[in-house]
Design an enzyme around this catalytic site. Sequence first.
Site, PDB file in Angstrom:
ATOM      1  N   LYS A   3       2.497  11.244  -3.603  1.00 44.08           N
ATOM      2  CA  LYS A   3       1.556  10.444  -4.248  1.00 44.08           C
ATOM      3  C   LYS A   3       0.670  11.888  -4.855  1.00 44.08           C
ATOM      4  O   LYS A   3      -0.340  11.572  -6.557  1.00 44.08           O
ATOM      5  CB  LYS A   3       0.836  10.075  -3.524  1.00 44.08           C
ATOM      6  CG  LYS A   3      -0.213   8.945  -4.233  1.00 44.08           C
ATOM      7  CD  LYS A   3      -0.640   7.824  -2.971  1.00 44.08           C
ATOM      8  CE  LYS A   3      -1.634   6.826  -3.723  1.00 44.08           C
ATOM      9  NZ  LYS A   3      -2.171   5.609  -2.150  1.00 44.08           N
ATOM     10  N   GLU A  18      -7.311   0.704  -4.904  1.00 45.19           N
ATOM     11  CA  GLU A  18      -7.137   0.375  -2.827  1.00 45.19           C
ATOM     12  C   GLU A  18      -8.249  -0.336  -1.803  1.00 45.19           C
ATOM     13  O   GLU A  18      -7.924  -1.473  -1.395  1.00 45.19           O
ATOM     14  CB  GLU A  18      -6.826   2.091  -2.027  1.00 45.19           C
ATOM     15  CG  GLU A  18      -5.028   2.428  -2.438  1.00 45.19           C
ATOM     16  CD  GLU A  18      -4.796   4.098  -2.454  1.00 45.19           C
ATOM     17  OE1 GLU A  18      -5.569   4.495  -1.711  1.00 45.19           O
ATOM     18  OE2 GLU A  18      -3.571   4.368  -2.815  1.00 45.19           O
ATOM     19  N   ASP A  21       0.600  -1.072  -0.017  1.00 47.85           N
ATOM     20  CA  ASP A  21       0.123  -0.133  -0.180  1.00 47.85           C
ATOM     21  C   ASP A  21       0.830   0.862   0.181  1.00 47.85           C
ATOM     22  O   ASP A  21       1.289   1.620   0.958  1.00 47.85           O
ATOM     23  CB  ASP A  21      -0.822   0.263   1.410  1.00 47.85           C
ATOM     24  CG  ASP A  21      -1.441   1.507   1.689  1.00 47.85           C
ATOM     25  OD1 ASP A  21      -1.846   2.058   0.472  1.00 47.85           O
ATOM     26  OD2 ASP A  21      -2.300   1.512   2.908  1.00 47.85           O
ATOM     27  N   ASP A  62     -12.427   4.901   1.763  1.00 51.61           N
ATOM     28  CA  ASP A  62     -11.288   5.447   2.336  1.00 51.61           C
ATOM     29  C   ASP A  62     -10.513   6.679   2.907  1.00 51.61           C
ATOM     30  O   ASP A  62     -10.285   7.010   2.005  1.00 51.61           O
ATOM     31  CB  ASP A  62     -10.810   4.574   1.830  1.00 51.61           C
ATOM     32  CG  ASP A  62      -8.787   4.539   1.881  1.00 51.61           C
ATOM     33  OD1 ASP A  62      -8.287   4.990   2.528  1.00 51.61           O
ATOM     34  OD2 ASP A  62      -7.952   4.261   1.415  1.00 51.61           O
TER      35      ASP A  62
HETATM   36 MG    MG Z   1      -4.302   4.421   1.677  1.00 50.18          MG
END
Ligand code: MG
Length: 618
Positions: free
Chosen positions: A70, A171, A8, A193
């Site tokens: 990211k 994810e 991850d 999330d």
């Molecule tokens: Mg995450």
Amino acid sequence: MSRVIGIDLGTTNSCAAWVEGARPVVVPNREGARTTPSVVARAADGELLVGQIARRQALTNARNTIYAVKRLIGRKFATPEVERARQLVPYAIVEAPNGDAYVEMGSKMYSPQEISSFILREIKEYCEAALGEPVEQAIITVPAYFDDSQRQATKDAGTLAGLEVVRIINEPTAASLAYGFGRRAPETIAVYDLGGGTFDISILEISEGLYEVRSTAGDTFLGGEDFDARIIDFLLEHFERQTKVDLRGDSMAMQRLKEAAEAAKCELSTAPTATISLPFIAVAGDEALHLTYTLSREQLEDLVRDLVMKTLEPCRNALEAAGLKREQVQQVILVGGQTRMPLVSRTVQEFFGRTPSRDVNPDEVVAIGAAIQAGVLQGEIKDLVLLDVTPLSLGIATHGGLFTKLIERNSTIPTRKSQIFTTVTDNQRVVEIQVLQGERELAAENKPLGKFELVGIPAAPRGVPQIEVTFAIDSNGIVQVTAKDLATGREQSIEVNPAGGLTKDEIERMIAEADQYRREDQRRKEIRLLRNRLEGLLYTNERVFKEFGNLLEGSVRTKVDDALQQGRRVLESEDTAVLQAAIADVQLAARYLTEVMLVDPTRMLWSSEAASGKGTEG
Ligand code: MG
Ligand code: ADP
């Protein structure tokens, strides 16, 4: 086949897991932590630092400490998202010659892919150390909303780190794999999330080991960091009102503020109040200024309520795309550190009308899911099929600047679609295929992924030639486009290589550089870490000593003074033992200082026992 690890690669924290004896387990890093900050820094002596070590020195080296990269990966510099990111971070984001957003670290330019590769390299190495065998393959997760160039860039980061990325998975899909592991009953689930930088919501059907993503939605610029920013702004204003001092220009103060804000936020997830205390945050004239504030959970909730509410719009969209009503969702899974905030879980609970699942650890569930998928690929885990979806529609530009979609968003992948097109003018010998990704009607408003020409079409009146265009998306979400003239059988295709991105040469050069870094001495890293610790301790305690030192009893004062001076003297030492000893001494000195600072001096009774360190310690 060597072991495939699941990673991850988070905006804020990364986590790795693998399958051991048909069960997924998280791999602890070198420091024994189960997640690793996604932070990379270049120290003053040129050393590259990754993870907790890098995060810890962010305070003193903010401009050369890269976090949340990211948010930039696979993006162009000239985009609103990058513009926003630039306002949030203390390091420089610059435009690369190919138009991509790059970052500056130690006066050198790096692509976000390279920065990510440093994190992945660190993960690869600690996994190898823990597993005792080389790790060469990985499954990396990305937000469901990542477009093709962001996925490609993530894959490139893996390559740069010496990892073959066998799969890119979403994810939330990974999270649902982890949730569904070992469960057989059919269920419709929502994965909510909220991490440090991104928000994702996905609706999935799981049954008998079959995982089918029905829809995804999200916001690539909404996460815990925005919550921190609200607290920071609040404190800045409070401080300015009290002292007339604006801390915004002081990067050191801002960094300390950021850390304190985040710490308070996390504390407020379990405690009703949290005290932010930043001594010596600024100087006005000769006077040192301290920032102290006690924030309540209610205050925090008021500061961020709109951010939490902002997550509900994508939830509605995802439900609509899946053709479901809220009540039809049977389970809600919370993922991401920010969902630990009670207001978030409460809001989710109210929206879906049910209590979210508490069976999975929000920090680890994505990596666990990636590991499960790795186990499936390797045949260690059976009876499990993952059907992912493409996050955005794909198609080509057609006459008049229109966008013709071949693959609709939320189509299950891998997938393949063909459609016949034709020419615009008589005797047209060439057609241009412009591949686009997005949801807008006009070609120009969607994201160009690449283009190519199909030549040698036999002369014919307009509308007669038949050009078959085929889109194929593999299980990583990577797109291949082919155009074929059905009359001649002539065809042309591209694997979509997003405009910009990294070329093969660049990747090779970067791999060579990464190798160089790998050979760097681990011991030097440790020294660097110790020096930073010492410097941080000195930084605060010297100031405290200056202001409160005279309150210390004579022999203690000398002891403290000696410890601080000795600390300064050995700060550049290369010897870990010397540094450790100095840290221990300064820590002891700090204890004396904290006591005089916090306790009303008129109430203090020193004894020689306490001064020699034998007294009771608090
Ligand atoms: Mg995450
Ligand atoms: P990412 O997926 O972006 O790497 P994570 O899932 O690790 O992010 O979440 C990181 C975010 O969660 C950070 O903003 C962090 O401050 C926040 N966070 C972590 N623990 C807590 C907590 N106990 N309460 C509130 N927020 C938290």
